[in-house]
Every structure is written in structure tokens, then in C-alpha cells.
Write a protein that holds these residues in place. Sequence first.
Motif, mmCIF file in Angstrom:
data_model
loop_
_atom_site.group_PDB
_atom_site.id
_atom_site.type_symbol
_atom_site.label_atom_id
_atom_site.label_comp_id
_atom_site.label_asym_id
_atom_site.label_seq_id
_atom_site.Cartn_x
_atom_site.Cartn_y
_atom_site.Cartn_z
ATOM 1 N N THR A 55 -0.476 8.066 14.246
ATOM 2 C CA THR A 55 0.643 8.912 13.821
ATOM 3 C C THR A 55 1.166 8.563 12.434
ATOM 4 N N ARG A 56 0.518 7.670 11.731
ATOM 5 C CA ARG A 56 0.983 7.266 10.405
ATOM 6 C C ARG A 56 0.637 8.309 9.353
ATOM 7 N N MET A 95 4.671 2.174 5.500
ATOM 8 C CA MET A 95 3.893 3.224 6.151
ATOM 9 C C MET A 95 3.861 3.034 7.664
ATOM 10 N N MET A 96 4.492 1.986 8.152
ATOM 11 C CA MET A 96 4.496 1.678 9.581
ATOM 12 C C MET A 96 5.496 2.579 10.295
ATOM 13 N N ASP A 97 5.121 3.110 11.436
ATOM 14 C CA ASP A 97 6.052 3.941 12.195
ATOM 15 C C ASP A 97 6.330 3.394 13.588
ATOM 16 N N GLY A 98 5.671 2.293 13.951
ATOM 17 C CA GLY A 98 5.909 1.689 15.252
ATOM 18 C C GLY A 98 5.187 2.372 16.397
ATOM 19 N N TYR A 148 -4.382 2.394 8.292
ATOM 20 C CA TYR A 148 -3.970 1.038 8.645
ATOM 21 C C TYR A 148 -3.133 0.348 7.565
ATOM 22 N N VAL A 149 -2.868 1.022 6.456
ATOM 23 C CA VAL A 149 -2.084 0.436 5.376
ATOM 24 C C VAL A 149 -0.633 0.272 5.817
ATOM 25 N N VAL A 167 -1.695 -0.305 -2.433
ATOM 26 C CA VAL A 167 -1.601 -0.324 -0.979
ATOM 27 C C VAL A 167 -1.861 -1.745 -0.496
ATOM 28 N N GLU A 168 -1.148 -2.129 0.561
ATOM 29 C CA GLU A 168 -1.283 -3.460 1.154
ATOM 30 C C GLU A 168 -1.428 -3.314 2.655
ATOM 31 N N GLY A 169 -2.191 -4.225 3.254
ATOM 32 C CA GLY A 169 -2.452 -4.170 4.688
ATOM 33 C C GLY A 169 -1.397 -4.835 5.513
#
Length: 105
Positions: free
Chosen positions: A83-84, A75-78, A33-34, A103-105
Motif C-alpha cells: 500500500t506504499r 514512505m512508510m504507512d504501517g 520498500y524504500v 531514497v533510503e531503505g
Amino acid sequence: MATTITGSNLPEAVRITLSGTPNEATRVNVPAYVATTSVAAIAVDSKVAFTGTDGSALGSAYLTVPAGSMLELSMMDGLGESTRITAIYVASATASAVVEVVVEG
């Protein structure tokens, strides 16, 4: 040796001493979830890859983080958490090095 960031309190930071063997990968596990992972190379150029094996030589696909610099990765892939990327691999370019990973949320 692999390091796991739990993400129990975000943002979360860790300092990792890398192997003195150039290009030897250290796996850094991050929660799915990062949103952002940042890597700071303190005094020696370092490398970051998305694939690898802990304790083995880093492959040829990596990003260089110059000494005294920070690399920020989304780290977001949409497509959702399933799938991250949940690990990155860090290595020293020349000698034993310290990196800081945030790391940040």
C-alpha cells in the motif's frame, strides 16, 4: 520525462532536470520498500506531489520545496509494502530547475 530509481544500492541519488514550463510534472518512480525519499531544490523553488501525470500540469495538492532546501518524506504507512506510494511527482515553480532525489531503505 519519468525517472525510475531502481534502489539496487541504497541509499541512491539522482539529479533530475525539470521542464522549463512551471508546474509541469515529472514522475519519479521509487521502489515500494524504500523508507525515506528526500527531494532537494537546488536553485529554484520546486514542488512535490503524490498524485499526477508525467508531463501534465501538477494539481493543486503539493508541497513546496524552497530553493536551497530539502524535503524529507517518510514512505512508510504501517500497512506494508503493498500500500506504499511508489511514485512522487516533482515540478519547477517558476523556470527550469534541477532537483536531487535520494531514497533510503
